[in-house]
Scaffold this motif. Structure first.
Motif, short mmCIF file in Angstrom:
data_model
loop_
_atom_site.label_atom_id
_atom_site.label_comp_id
_atom_site.label_asym_id
_atom_site.label_seq_id
_atom_site.Cartn_x
_atom_site.Cartn_y
_atom_site.Cartn_z
N GLU A 1 20.16 38.66 40.30
CA GLU A 1 20.33 37.99 39.00
C GLU A 1 20.33 36.46 39.18
O GLU A 1 19.64 35.74 38.46
N GLN A 2 21.10 35.95 40.18
CA GLN A 2 21.16 34.51 40.39
C GLN A 2 19.83 33.97 40.92
O GLN A 2 19.45 32.84 40.63
N PHE B 1 28.91 33.19 45.70
CA PHE B 1 28.35 33.68 44.44
C PHE B 1 29.06 33.04 43.25
O PHE B 1 28.42 32.63 42.26
N ASP B 2 30.42 32.97 43.32
CA ASP B 2 31.16 32.36 42.21
C ASP B 2 30.81 30.88 42.06
O ASP B 2 30.63 30.37 40.94
N ARG C 1 23.92 41.13 42.29
CA ARG C 1 24.34 39.79 41.85
C ARG C 1 23.40 38.72 42.38
O ARG C 1 23.07 37.76 41.68
N GLU D 1 27.40 30.54 40.61
CA GLU D 1 27.40 30.93 39.20
C GLU D 1 27.83 29.75 38.32
O GLU D 1 27.23 29.52 37.25
N CYS D 2 28.84 29.00 38.75
CA CYS D 2 29.27 27.82 37.97
C CYS D 2 28.16 26.77 37.93
O CYS D 2 27.92 26.14 36.89
N LYS E 1 17.57 33.38 37.88
CA LYS E 1 18.01 32.20 37.13
C LYS E 1 17.65 30.92 37.87
O LYS E 1 17.09 29.98 37.29
N LEU F 1 24.91 27.29 38.10
CA LEU F 1 23.84 27.77 37.20
C LEU F 1 24.26 27.69 35.74
O LEU F 1 23.44 27.43 34.86
N ASN F 2 25.56 27.92 35.46
CA ASN F 2 26.04 27.80 34.08
C ASN F 2 25.86 26.38 33.56
O ASN F 2 25.43 26.16 32.41
N CYS G 1 22.85 23.70 44.88
CA CYS G 1 22.26 25.03 44.72
C CYS G 1 21.31 25.37 45.87
O CYS G 1 21.25 26.53 46.30
#
Length: 980
Positions: free
Chosen positions: A202-203, A127-128, A199, A131-132, A206, A134-135, A170
């Motif tokens: 949400e991802q 997940f972490d 979580r 998240e990077c 996105k 997707l950022n 991804c």
């Protein structure tokens, strides 16, 4: 760079070059470095990660430095460096994952080492990581002006190029996250993984949005084929949803022609060109004879050839021929290699096309799955349609109110129009009055002119008369002076009257001018009123036209809404009928499955109690009544489907459970009731299937009747009452008295046992001596202590029981409380019986031990048994007690006292046994070697016999305990869980 890392098996050279680059001063250069380093981590040698970890802190410092620059590539470089640091940390913690993240399902399971904790932590790290990624994705898109075609510009492609690596990462991270979450949900409760699901959702949103936006950019269409995520996220609460998951595959299309074939062809052409150039230069320098035969020295010195020279020449010819053949073979092999590479390129293109077709097939399957989901949603929407009908009615009422308002406005406009018409009439009347006033003015003017003419004529006549009078006066002058004076005075007065008349004529002319101006003003006002009237008439016609148009539009909308409402009602009726048929089909399948399992040989070993059968039958009967009521309401009002479907599902499950429980209860019942029970269960199942079939048929849904099923359930309940154990025939009103009686009987048994122990102790002291007296005193003393502890425990249990009854009965009597909590009361009765019986048995065993006819083991077993019985009494007493009760604390202390007293009895019994065995020790002084050997063999035989007997006794003990448990369950009405 990638080939270099594989060549040197590391990235030392790469980092030595990077350290000399001004990455901290040039943002674009830093962005390019991040892109190259990302590709090295993915496709480079495995040692790239090891060589790059030492520079992790420098990358972090550079990321913090670029974060202060909010313009240009500053924020992009900062986020990309954070992503690279996260990627290195992830692969350092999880070395099983390669840089390109490509793993099979088996390798993914091995990465977690089949430990749920490892899978949990691995999911958090993924997940972490995601998240990077997707950022960076979102930051790049937010830095671009999407209103223009940025993907075809050099600046836009510079920012979009690294996203290809991000898309590849991804896709794998999303696939592994879905698989790990399904694995975690199969091992852990759903509430524990609520944070993971939130979580992931949400991802998912996105990533789906970013993949969709990327697939529409022209830059990515020719470089990469981006997968599309499903419309809805996976349902992790349903394990079968894993089979519906399709791993997203990123496809990189192959080039039209293989670039590898061109350099080889160029090299072959360069070889041929260089060889021909070398030959030409050689001929120019050494001559053609040397190029043809460079080692022919005989022609130069005039020597004749011998056999050896001919052989050498022949060999050189053969070598030349072989070289030519070798060159031809090389050329053919080169052409063959080029052809094979072309064929390989064609096959790769075909493979890419097949992959594309496969992707299209997957997309079609996804589309079909989406359509299936859409149909499910439509089924849900039909449920919402009923709620939307109220909203439509409300809107229709609002439209009607609006129509009424428009109607009122139209009436008001009509009233205004009538007022304007009246005003127009008044203005016309005023104009007429003005015209009449003008005519009056003209008439007055004419009258003034006539009066002026008359005055003028009168003045002329008077002048003539005066002249005549003057002549008369002149003639009469001589006659009368006085008359002359009178005539002169009269003449003066006439002159004054003429002046006054002239003044009056001037004033009349002024009045005429003023009336003329007033007439002109009236004409202007009349023209303005006419213009205003015309404007008002135009406005009125426009308002009437707009009102008519709006009214027609509203009527059209109302007709459309009515038609839509009618269509929705028809669709709702169809969906409700489809839902009823589907639910009825599933319910019928559940009952048929229960009937089939009754015939299954594996079900024969399942047993059940009559109480469980009665409870299931009662629940099924109540559900059948509710189902009949819901069916009646549905026939009266088709909108009552919401109450029919839950009753239908519950009815099917309760009937199936009743059938299976009845079959299980028949396995432990006598033959005749068992046969009747099985026949009734089958009949009940058949009637239930017939009733559900009638509900499923639209033509028979009105005539469906559940009374036959209810009758069968009543007969099954009657047989269940017959099969109830006799121990449960006690009336609930008698339970309260029975509890008091059993507690009193237990206390009496304990007192009797204490008295018998005191009596036995007195007899032992009177008749025994020595070791036997000491052993008997110790055993009987410990038994006395145990009886006293049990007596204290029984009293504490009675106090706690009284407190429970007083606190829980409310306004009811104690007997009603015992009857209401019959199962708890029966537990107290059973525990009290066990304590009283155990005390009696232990006293009998102690008596036999003291008399020498019993065994110490029997006494120890009896003491343990009575300790277990008291523990049962404690558990039954405190199950309904308040945890802060003082009597509960006393009961627990008394229980600990019983445990200590039991341990004392066991210890004193073991000590007495050891003393007796020491006293009875063997005397070997008079035995020979042969006798000792014989005794040893006998002892070994006895040991083997005792071990065999011990094993048999243990098996027998297990069977006895099992049978005791079964009989106690039947006698006490315990509910058994059969294997269905």
């Amino acid at each position: 760079c990638i080939l270099g890392t594989h060549h040197e098996k590391g990235a030392q050279t790469f980092w030595s070059v990077v350290n000399r680059l001004p990455l901290s001063g040039n943002a674009v250069l830093c962005w390019k470095f991040c892109h190259v380093f990302h590709k090295l981590l993915r496709d480079g040698h495995s040692n790239v990660l090891k060589d790059s970890v030492r520079y992790k802190n420098e990358l972090s410092d550079m990321s913090r430095m670029w974060a202060h620059l909010n313009e240009g590539y500053g924020q992009l470089c900062s986020i990309y460096l954070k992503l690279l640091r996260t990627k290195m940390e992830f692969h350092t913690k999880n070395p099983r994952f390669p840089g390109n993240l490509q793993m099979s399902d088996r390798q993914l399971d091995e990465a977690g080492e089949n430990d749920v904790n490892n899978f949990f932590q691995l999911t958090v790290e993924m997940f972490d990581y995601l998240e990077c990624e997707l950022n960076l994705f979102q930051t790049v898109f937010s830095s671009l002006d999407m209103s223009r075609s940025v993907s075809v510009t050099a600046a836009g492609q510079c920012r979009l190029a690294p996203l290809i690596q991000v898309i590849l990462d991804c896709s794998h991270l999303y696939d592994y996250t879905v698989k790990l979450l399904f694995k975690l949900h199969s091992c852990l409760p759903a509430d524990t993984l609520q944070g993971h699901r939130d979580r992931f959702l949400e991802q998912f949103q996105k990533l789906k949005d970013l993949f969709y936006r990327s697939s529409n950019l022209q830059y990515f269409k020719r470089l990469i084929q981006i997968p599309q995520l499903p419309e809805n996220p996976p349902n992790f609460l349903r394990a079968s949803a894993l089979s519906e998951h399709i791993s997203p595959v990123v496809v990189i299309p192959a080039e039209a022609s293989s670039p590898d074939s061109e350099p080889i062809t160029d090299l072959v052409e360069m070889d041929a060109a260089s060889q021909s150039l070398f030959d030409s230069k050689f001929d120019d320098i050494f001559g053609s004879s040397f190029s043809c035969d460079p080692f022919n020295f005989n022609s130069q010195n005039g020597m004749s050839k011998d056999d050896k020279d001919r052989l050498i020449e022949q060999l050189y010819g053969e070598i030349t021929a072989l070289k030519e053949g070798l060159e031809n073979f090389k050329a053919e092999s080169t052409r063959g290699a080029v052809q094979l590479r072309g064929r390989a390129s064609e096959l790769e293109a075909e493979l890419a096309e097949q992959q594309h077709l496969k992707q299209q097939a997957q997309d079609e399957s996804e589309f079909l799955r989406a359509e299936l989901e859409e149909l499910k949603k439509q089924r849900e929407d039909t449920e919402k349609a009923q709620r939307s009908l109220t909203e439509i009615e409300r809107r229709a009422q609002a439209n009607e109110q609006r129509y009424n308002k428009l109607k009122e406005k139209y009436s008001e406009l009509v009233q205004n129009h009538a007022d304007l018409l009246r005003k127009n009439a008044e203005v016309t009347k005023q104009i007429t009055v003005a015209r009449q006033a003008q005519g009056d003015v003209e008439r007055e003017k004419k009258e003034l002119e006539d009066s002026f003419q008359r005055v003028s004529e009168q003045a002329q006549r008077k002048s003539q008369e005066q002249a005549e009078v003057l002549e008369t006066l002149k003639r009469e002058l001589a006659t009368s002076r006085q008359e002359l004076q009178v005539l002169q005075g009269t003449l003066e007065s006439s002159t004054q009257a003429g002046a006054e008349q002239s003044t009056q004529i001037a004033s009349l002319e002024q009045e005429r001018d003023r009336l003329t101006q007033a007439a002109e003003q009236h004409r202007e006002e009349m023209a303005a009123l006419r213009a205003e009237l015309q404007q008002l008439q135009d406005m009125l016609s426009h308002e009437q036209e707009s009102s008519r148009t709006e009214l027609e539009m509203l009527q059209t909308q109302l007709r459309d809404k009515e038609s839509t409402e009618q269509a929705l009602q028809e669709l709702l009726a169809k969906e409700q009928l489809s839902l009823l048929q589907g639910a009825t089909h599933e319910a019928k399948r559940v009952v048929q499955d229960a009937l089939a399992r009754m015939e299954d040989p594996a079900h024969i070993s399942c047993t059940g109690s009559a109480d469980c059968l009665l409870s299931q039958t009662l629940a099924a009967s109540e559900c059948a009544e509710r189902l009949q009521d819901a069916h009646s309401k549905y026939l009266l009002d088709g909108a009552a489907m919401g109450s029919l479907l839950p009753c239908l599902a519950l009815f099917a499950h309760l009937v199936s459970n009743t059938l299976l429980q009845g079959s299980a209860a028949s396995h432990v019942a006598p033959v005749e009731p068992a046969d009747r029970l099985l026949e009734l269960c089958k009949q009940c199942g058949s009637e239930a299937v017939s009733y559900l079939s009638a509900l499923q048929d639209p033509g028979k849904v009105a005539s469906a009747d559940c009374s036959l099923v209810t009758a069968c359930l009543g007969q099954i309940s009657a047989i269940g009452e017959e099969l109830r154990p006799r121990g449960l025939d006690i009336k609930q009103e008698e339970l309260g008295d029975l509890v008091d009686k059993e507690m009193a009987a237990t206390a009496a048994a304990i007192e009797t046992a204490s008295a018998r122990i005191e009596e036995m102790l007195s007899k032992a002291r009177a008749g025994d001596t020595g070791v036997k007296l000491e052993v008997n005193e110790r055993i009987l003393g410990s038994c006395t202590g145990l009886m006293q502890a049990i007596h204290v425990l029984v009293l504490a249990s009675k106090d706690l029981q009284r407190e429970i009854v007083e606190s829980g009965r409310g306004a009811a009597s104690p007997k009603e409380f015992y009857a209401k909590n019959s199962r708890w009361t029966e537990g107290l009765i059973s525990a009290s019986k066990a304590v009283g019986w155990g005390a009696t048995v232990m006293v009998d065993a102690a008596d036999l031990v003291v008399q020498g006819r019993g065994t110490f083991e029997e006494l120890m077993v009896c003491s343990r048994e009575i300790a277990a019985s008291t523990a049962q009494l404690v558990a039954a007493s405190k199950v309904k007690a308040d945890k802060d009760s003082a009597n509960l604390c006393k009961l627990q202390q008394a229980s600990r006292g019983v445990s200590q007293a039991t341990a004392s009895v066991v210890a004193s019994t073991k000590a007495g046994k050891s003393q007796v065995e020491e006293k009875d020790s063997m005397d070997f002084s008079s035995m020979t070697l042969t006798q000792i050997k014989r005794q040893e063999m006998d002892s070994q035989v006895r040991v083997l016999e005792l071990e065999n007997q011990l094993q048999k006794e243990r098996q027998k003990l297990g069977e006895l305990r099992k049978k005791h448990y079964e009989l106690a369950g039947v006698a006490e009405g315990w509910e058994e869980d059969g294997e269905w």
